[in-house]
Design an enzyme around this catalytic site. Structure first.
Site, PDB file in Angstrom:
ATOM      1  N   SER A  64       0.724  -1.138   0.156  1.00  0.00           N
ATOM      2  CA  SER A  64       0.165   0.085  -0.004  1.00  0.00           C
ATOM      3  C   SER A  64       0.843   1.140  -0.001  1.00  0.00           C
ATOM      4  CB  SER A  64      -0.944   0.032   1.202  1.00  0.00           C
ATOM      5  OG  SER A  64      -0.155   0.049   2.422  1.00  0.00           O
ATOM      6  N   GLY A  94      -2.003  -4.004   1.281  1.00  0.00           N
ATOM      7  CA  GLY A  94      -2.241  -5.368   2.037  1.00  0.00           C
ATOM      8  C   GLY A  94      -1.107  -6.320   1.736  1.00  0.00           C
ATOM      9  N   ASP A 213      -0.689   8.294   9.540  1.00  0.00           N
ATOM     10  CA  ASP A 213      -1.069   7.483  10.565  1.00  0.00           C
ATOM     11  C   ASP A 213       0.199   6.628  11.277  1.00  0.00           C
ATOM     12  OD1 ASP A 213      -0.335   6.148   8.201  1.00  0.00           O
ATOM     13  OD2 ASP A 213      -2.064   4.741   7.988  1.00  0.00           O
ATOM     14  N   HIS A 216       1.646   4.988   6.621  1.00  0.00           N
ATOM     15  CA  HIS A 216       1.670   5.276   5.319  1.00  0.00           C
ATOM     16  C   HIS A 216       2.095   6.705   5.163  1.00  0.00           C
ATOM     17  CE1 HIS A 216      -1.609   1.941   5.684  1.00  0.00           C
ATOM     18  NE2 HIS A 216      -0.999   1.629   4.398  1.00  0.00           N
TER      19      HIS A 216
END
Length: 243
Positions: A64, A94, A213, A216
């Protein structure tokens, strides 16, 4: 504050929803994604490859973190740095090493000749209660070996997996251990670069401006990534011009 445990919980819930396990199966055994997200993104990459045709300059392989170059705000950074090249984003959200191996064995190294592969993979193998860095590194090695077998004329830029969590934590130590092992794959057509420290503040924390986060990347994070590798990419591309 987003802690490692919160990031871990999000990944586990997401894994459950998407229908693939968070751990336990072998990082070196190809495994197909059967969830809709994995299947749809696999098909999208195949369509992109078909559009680009037989000659491709850059192939970005990953999960990702690579995939999100496509995101709002991030795609402008992609275009700024890679838009002048025939480049394809082969990131799937993922994905672990075994999922990438399956994709590469099922068409995503076929029908074209690439000049440079940029590979960043393995962070999703590092979740769970007891990830084994040697096993994760073996999965990365399997990917590198497969690329070399099916694309023997290409150069490979192998990148460190990135740090996670706002502050130093066990998850970072696991990823550092993986990076130490995959650095040993440097040589021949494979160039290794450890860019992980570039995403850290002087006190070892990660800014939300870089990773909202703490996993990412934001557009600023993609700028850091692109700036870190752009000169090496140019060098590797130049080395393939006379082939």
């Amino acid at each position: 504050m987003v802690t490692r445990s919160k990031v871990m919980a999000v990944f586990i819930v997401t894994a459950s929803l998407f229908g693939f396990a968070a751990a336990e199966d072998s990082p070196t055994t190809p495994q197909e994604r059967t969830d809709s997200l994995g299947k749809d993104q696999y098909k999208e990459i195949n369509a992109d490859l078909q559009k680009l045709g037989a000659d491709i300059d850059l192939v970005f392989v990953g999960d990702s973190i690579t995939r999100r170059w496509r995101g709002e705000g991030n795609k402008e950074v992609w275009n700024k740095y890679w838009g002048s090249y025939r480049a394809v984003n082969m990131g799937v959200g993922g994905d672990r090493t075994q999922n990438v191996l399956w994709r590469l064995k099922h068409g995503q190294l076929d029908g074209y000749q690439a000049r440079v592969f940029v590979v960043m993979i393995g962070t999703n193998n590092c979740w769970g209660s007891n990830p084994v860095p040697e096993d994760v590194a073996a999965g990365v090695k399997s990917i590198i070996d497969l690329i070399q077998t099916k694309q023997p004329k290409a150069k490979i830029l192998l990148l460190s997996i990135l740090p996670v969590g706002q502050k130093p934590n066990p998850g970072r130590k696991t990823r550092d251990a993986v990076n130490k092992r995959i650095s040993q794959f440097h040589g021949g057509p494979v160039e290794y670069m450890d860019i992980s420290a570039k995403f850290l503040e002087p006190d070892g924390t990660i800014s939300k401006d870089v990773m909202p986060d703490f996993l990412h990347l934001a557009p600023k994070g993609y700028e850091i990534w692109a700036e870190a590798i752009k000169d090496k990419v140019k060098t590797l591309l130049a080395e393939t011009e006379s082939r």
